[in-house]
Design an enzyme around this catalytic site. Structure first.
Site, mmCIF file in Angstrom:
data_model
loop_
_atom_site.group_PDB
_atom_site.id
_atom_site.type_symbol
_atom_site.label_atom_id
_atom_site.label_comp_id
_atom_site.label_asym_id
_atom_site.label_seq_id
_atom_site.Cartn_x
_atom_site.Cartn_y
_atom_site.Cartn_z
ATOM 1 N N ALA A 63 0.853 -1.185 0.000
ATOM 2 C CA ALA A 63 0.000 0.000 0.000
ATOM 3 C C ALA A 63 0.891 1.238 0.000
ATOM 4 O O ALA A 63 2.083 1.157 0.273
ATOM 5 C CB ALA A 63 -0.876 -0.011 1.241
ATOM 6 N N GLY A 104 -0.434 -5.349 0.087
ATOM 7 C CA GLY A 104 -1.432 -5.125 -0.957
ATOM 8 C C GLY A 104 -0.962 -5.605 -2.320
ATOM 9 O O GLY A 104 -1.772 -6.021 -3.157
ATOM 10 N N GLU A 107 -1.639 -9.200 -2.371
ATOM 11 C CA GLU A 107 -3.098 -9.395 -2.425
ATOM 12 C C GLU A 107 -3.614 -9.175 -3.844
ATOM 13 O O GLU A 107 -4.500 -9.878 -4.321
ATOM 14 C CB GLU A 107 -3.783 -8.455 -1.431
ATOM 15 C CG GLU A 107 -3.495 -8.851 0.015
ATOM 16 C CD GLU A 107 -4.152 -7.921 1.019
ATOM 17 O OE1 GLU A 107 -3.855 -6.714 0.975
ATOM 18 O OE2 GLU A 107 -4.961 -8.405 1.828
ATOM 19 N N GLU A 127 1.783 -7.012 6.865
ATOM 20 C CA GLU A 127 0.949 -6.002 7.541
ATOM 21 C C GLU A 127 1.041 -6.061 9.061
ATOM 22 O O GLU A 127 0.902 -5.046 9.741
ATOM 23 C CB GLU A 127 -0.519 -6.157 7.124
ATOM 24 C CG GLU A 127 -0.837 -5.693 5.721
ATOM 25 C CD GLU A 127 -0.572 -6.725 4.640
ATOM 26 O OE1 GLU A 127 0.092 -7.748 4.939
ATOM 27 O OE2 GLU A 127 -1.020 -6.519 3.506
#
Ligand code: NAI
Length: 698
Positions: A63, A104, A107, A127
């Site tokens: 992210a 992310g 993901e 995370e």
């Protein structure tokens, strides 16, 4: 298409290339064109498959952390929406992963139908280190790809895995031997040619059904992880989210994951951990030591003293691949030191963290001597001899006599004046404090003590060397105890006072462990050795009634099996010792102190608040460059609970006005200077400034 996302056609395969330097983070300005490209491909019949690749040095590595906590990170198209779009494409999608696909980024890759990785690629969900769980399907999709127990392990440890392992466990489908994008395009073509039904990771049943049939095994694994969470919420909630992926259907588990993610995101622990993430990176920036200052070349280290610290320091360097020569006063001391080093390595082998071969390799980097002449070839010589100025100066004179020009001369002193040591030599520019923490082969913190004359390239070298041996270096200024031990001293006197006034070592230690510290101050004192402080106090002409009395009785802590506690043979578990309680009562009587019940709250206010206050003074004097450096020192050197972000960050959570008020209260009651509120603290409290974000103006 956009500056950040371009599309390249390779026949029937559309390759979408993300280019958002430096690490292709998932910023809104990249998500928007990526989403638009996916919408377009879905409607374009000439596109038979899609490859998602990245320009630059890495795949999407996470992210955009600078968007965290801001509405931008949630703004549409957000990551969950992007993932859903990829997952429901009507044609095969393949992620082409090079560098690191983290958080992310991974993901996103898991939302593609397939993943092809470069040989050197790594994938992971880190995370948890930011106090979060993966928030865009990581906890629901990864278990369907690799099984719940492996997924749990990856998510709770936050550790990325390499391409080969990822292939073995099922996190990627193929490893590219040569050109990655070409391999991914080829893989996509093959899937089109096969014409097999498209099954997104969300719809894979194999692992899901197996895991659902053995929830008990999962729960056992989760319980083992929970034990290590030490008060942190994120690891526990990671396990909860992965479990949901087994007990709920996909969409419900996904919703629940998002709910947990958002709850953690707005909680104090994640804020604290994100503060530390930035703090650690900030600490590497030192005024006057920019990129233009080249570090000196260091290959060979000399360590003087093979005691508690010298042995650990020597191991830290050898573990980092450097050649190490250890010097002691005599052969017996060398034998003792090396026996301890070997025992430590053997302990690691027993715990499974080191192989026999690695131990031999590391031991092979050591040489031993009692002759200073053998240090002539060293690029850096560090002393870890007794903490007495006269001895340090004598040792530095010997070092200087043999050290080659340009060699760095370092001291591991805990408290002594590095400028005075430097001034006793003819090359003060080469002198620096390298303050390791016990056990030095384990603890991550390295305080780099910058003397008045320390040359900038010596600081640059110390920073580079620190990182090379996997430490977290923080540059600090010269004062008694530098940052860490000076703040520690601010609470130590109060610990003693609290004992005399009625608390017990067990009670005080419990208040600390309840707060989240790995151990209380007394258990820690016993571990480090009470004699160090004692020697130091004698040198300074100060006293500590109880600690001094214990040392006079030969109770130095764990090393003598007796300190504030009693230790059974071969055990490190502290046991309350009636002899110590009697001593405390006797000393209280002698001092005319009437012992009373002490509340846990009082212990916190009288130990933690003076530390915060001293931290503010340290900032005022420029001993630390930034408040966040102080937090890094306390997290990595003393085990301050990560979830509380360090003493300066915690002070903001607790409320500065309240801290000032309580400090004033205790100052009025005790007259003790450690309670007199620092100017900076009062000003910050009055103006509503966050202490943790302050920089030194000194
Ligand atoms: P220690 O007593 O375990 O070891 C000191 C070693 O130095 C002994 O093996 C002794 O034989 C050797 N030594 C003494 N004088 C010497 C000389 N002239 N030449 C060669 N070797 C000599 O002490 P420890 O705990 O390792 O402390 C060493 C230094 O590290 C001190 O300055 C201390 O303040 C500092 N330090 C200690 C920490 C701790 O937690 N123990 C933490 C950080 C720093």
């Amino acid at each position: 298409m956009s500056e950040y996302v371009t599309v390249e056609r390779r026949g029937e395969v559309a390759v979408v290339i993300i280019d958002n330097p430096p690490v292709n983070a998932l910023s809104l300005h990249m998500r928007e064109p990526l989403f638009a490209a996916l919408v377009e491909f879905n409607g374009d019949a000439s596109v038979k498959a899609v490859v998602v690749a990245c320009a630059g040095r890495t795949f999407v590595s996470g992210a955009d952390i600078s968007e965290f906590g801001s509405p931008k990170s949630l703004q549409s198209p957000n990551l969950p929406e992007l993932c859903a779009k990829l997952e429901t494409l009507s044609k095969p999608s393949v992620a082409a992963i090079h560098g690191t696909a983290l958080g992310g980024g991974f993901e996103l890759a898991l939302s593609c139908h397939y993943r092809v990785a470069d040989k050197g690629a790594k994938v992971g969900l880190p995370e948890v280190h930011l106090g979060l769980i993966p928030g865009s399907g990581g906890t629901v999709r990864l278990p369907r790809a690799v099984g719940a127990i492996k997924a749990l392990d990856m998510i709770i440890s936050g550790k990325p895995i390499g391409a080969e392992e990822a292939k073995t466990v099922g996190a990627v489908d193929a490893v590219a031997e040569a050109d990655l994008v070409e391999a991914a395009v080829e893989f996509a073509r093959l899937k089109v040619a096969e014409g097999a039904p498209l099954i997104a990771v969300r719809d894979r049943e194999e692992w899901r059904d197996k895991d659902r049939a053995s929830l008990e095994g999962f729960d056992q694994a989760a319980a083992a992880h929970a034990k290590k969470a030490r008060g942190l919420e994120a690891p526990v909630r990671c396990a909860e989210a992965v479990r949901n992926s087994l007990t709920m259907d996909f969409d419900d588990a996904l919703l629940k994951e998002r709910e947990i993610f958002l709850a953690l995101l707005s909680g104090d622990q994640s804020k604290a951990q994100r503060h530390l993430f930035f703090a650690e990176r900030e600490a590497a920036k030192v005024p006057g030591v920019g990129k233009e200052v080249a570090a000196r070349d260091v290959k060979h280290i000399g360590v003087i003293g093979a005691g508690t610290m010298g042995g650990g320091i020597a191991m830290a360097f050898a573990n980092g691949g450097l050649a190490v020569t250890v010097l002691e006063m005599n052969e017996e001391a060398l034998d003792r030191g090396f026996a301890t080093i070997r025992r430590n390595y053997e302990g690691s082998i027993k715990r499974g963290s080191l192989s026999e071969k690695q131990m031999e390799e590391r031991l092979g980097r050591f040489s031993r001597t009692t002759d200073y002449g053998d240090l002539a070839d060293c690029d850096l010589i560090i002393e870890a001899v007794f903490e007495e100025m006269a001895i340090k100066k004598e040792v530095f004179a010997k070092i200087e006599a043999v050290a080659k020009p340009g060699a760095i001369m370092a001291t591991n002193t805990s408290y002594l004046d590095v400028d005075e040591i430097a001034a006793s030599t003819d090359r003060p520019g080469d002198v620096v404090g390298l303050h390791f923490f016990s056990p030095a082969n384990v603890m991550k913190l390295l305080e780099i003590v910058r003397g008045r004359e320390t040359a900038p390239d010596v600081i640059a070298t110390a920073l580079a060397l620190g990182r090379r041996i996997a430490k977290v270096p923080v540059v600090v200024g010269v004062c008694h105890g530098f940052v860490g031990n000076r703040m520690l001293a601010a609470r130590s006197a109060e610990n003693e006072a609290l004992l005399l006034e009625g608390a017990t070592p067990e009670q005080i230690d419990r208040v600390f462990t309840d707060f989240g510290w790995p151990m209380g101050p007394f258990a820690m004192g016993d571990l480090a050795g009470l004699d160090i402080g004692w020697r130091n106090r004698k040198a300074l002409g100060t006293t500590a009634v109880i600690a001094d009395a214990l040392c006079e009785m030969g109770r130095y802590g764990q090393k003598t099996q007796k300190g504030l506690y009693f230790y059974e043979e071969g055990s490190r578990a502290p046991k309350p010792d009636p002899e110590v309680n009697r001593l405390i009562e006797e000393k209280a009587r002698e001092a005319g102190i009437e012992r009373r019940e002490i509340s846990d709250r009082e212990i916190t206010e009288r130990t933690l608040y003076p530390m915060i206050n001293e931290g503010a003074r340290i900032l005022e004097e420029g001993i630390a460059l930034r408040a966040s450096d102080i937090d890094v020192v306390w997290i990595y050197g003393y085990g301050f609970p990560r979830g509380k972000g360090g003493p300066m960050f915690f002070a903001d959570l607790e409320g500065l006005p309240k801290i000032v008020e309580r400090l004033e209260h205790w100052h009025a009651r005790t007259g003790n200077a450690v309670f007199e509120p620092a100017r900076t603290l009062k000003e910050a409290a009055n103006s509503g400034t966050r202490l943790a974000s302050m920089k030194s103006s000194a």
